[in-house]
Scaffold this active site. Structure first.
Site, PDB file in Angstrom:
ATOM      1  CE  LYS A 286     -28.519 -34.590   9.613  1.00  0.00           C
ATOM      2  NZ  LYS A 286     -28.062 -35.736   8.844  1.00  0.00           N
TER       3      LYS A 286
ATOM      4  NE  ARG B  37     -29.775 -36.964  -0.432  1.00  0.00           N
ATOM      5  CZ  ARG B  37     -29.136 -36.794   0.717  1.00  0.00           C
ATOM      6  NH1 ARG B  37     -29.813 -36.587   1.827  1.00  0.00           N
ATOM      7  NH2 ARG B  37     -27.830 -36.844   0.784  1.00  0.00           N
TER       8      ARG B  37
ATOM      9  NE  ARG C 133     -24.667 -33.813  -0.801  1.00  0.00           N
ATOM     10  CZ  ARG C 133     -24.953 -33.868   0.506  1.00  0.00           C
ATOM     11  NH1 ARG C 133     -26.161 -33.555   0.921  1.00  0.00           N
ATOM     12  NH2 ARG C 133     -24.035 -34.229   1.375  1.00  0.00           N
TER      13      ARG C 133
ATOM     14  NE  ARG D 136     -21.999 -37.759   2.760  1.00  0.00           N
ATOM     15  CZ  ARG D 136     -23.043 -37.707   1.915  1.00  0.00           C
ATOM     16  NH1 ARG D 136     -22.913 -38.152   0.678  1.00  0.00           N
ATOM     17  NH2 ARG D 136     -24.174 -37.204   2.302  1.00  0.00           N
TER      18      ARG D 136
END
Ligand code: AMP
Length: 191
Positions: free
Chosen positions: A13, A127, A136, A147
């Site tokens: 996204k 990623r 992250r 998640r």
């Protein structure tokens, strides 16, 4: 043009929203990015969100609804925006509807990137490895699993919400990135 991009973590996204932002001169508004900035700046919202985000839960609806409500009124959103990561549940989608009605803004479309859940964990861990800023806090395998569960339980119904309004376009997010971008352009031409 006012758009929503929907899709699970790792669907692409953010990358696609950036490409459309440049092509149409509309702003990508990622609630995840805004919340991470708030955490880094140690604002009140950041302090409230930090632990919730680290474990992969959703921060309270009123926090993100407030952030988006203020943000879409700013000058750089006059030409339009792409909501990336918002709404994350049906209550947020309903709050967004009410907010847009009050502001006299109409949504043009909702683009959903459909991706096989089995590839998502691998994509996100890759990623995280490749990110210049380092991984992250919520890119651990445990937070990721959580998640994805939160997505299935709370965010997937948002697609139904917009499907029932007839403004949902679902695309195959499993294709090459450029191919997905082309599909999005094709959908936006029809809008
Ligand atoms: P993202 O960058 O979109 O993956 O978001 C990272 C994290 O920020 C999520 O796991 C949530 O903890 C929080 N977050 C982002 N957007 C929202 C939202 N619309 N509602 C609640 N929490 C959010």
């Amino acid at each position: 043009m006012k758009l929503i991009f929907l899709g699970p973590p790792g669907a692409g996204k953010g990358t696609q929203a950036q490409r459309i932002e440049d092509a149409f001169d509309i702003r990508q508004l990622s609630t995840g990015d805004m919340l991470r900035a708030a955490v880094a700046a140690e604002t009140e919202i950041g302090k409230q969100a930090k632990d919730i985000m680290a474990r992969g839960d959703l921060v309270p609806d009123e926090v993100v609804v407030g952030i988006i409500s203020d943000r879409i009124e700013e000058d750089d959103c006059k030409n339009g925006f792409i909501l990336d990561g918002f709404p994350r549940n049906v209550a947020q989608a309903e709050a967004l509807d009410a907010m847009l009605l009050e502001k006299g803004i109409a949504l043009d479309g909702v683009v959903e990137l459909a991706v096989d859940p089995e590839v998502l964990i691998g994509r996100i861990l890759k990623r995280a490895e490749e990110s210049a800023d380092g991984p992250r806090e919520d890119d651990t395998e445990e937070a990721l699993q959580h998640r994805l569960r939160v997505y299935e339980e709370q965010t997937a119904p948002v697609a139904e919400f917009y499907a029932s309004k007839g403004i949902l376009k679902t695309l195959d997010g499993m294709q090459e990135m450029d191919e997905v971008t082309q599909q999005i352009h094709a959908v936006l031409k029809e809008i």
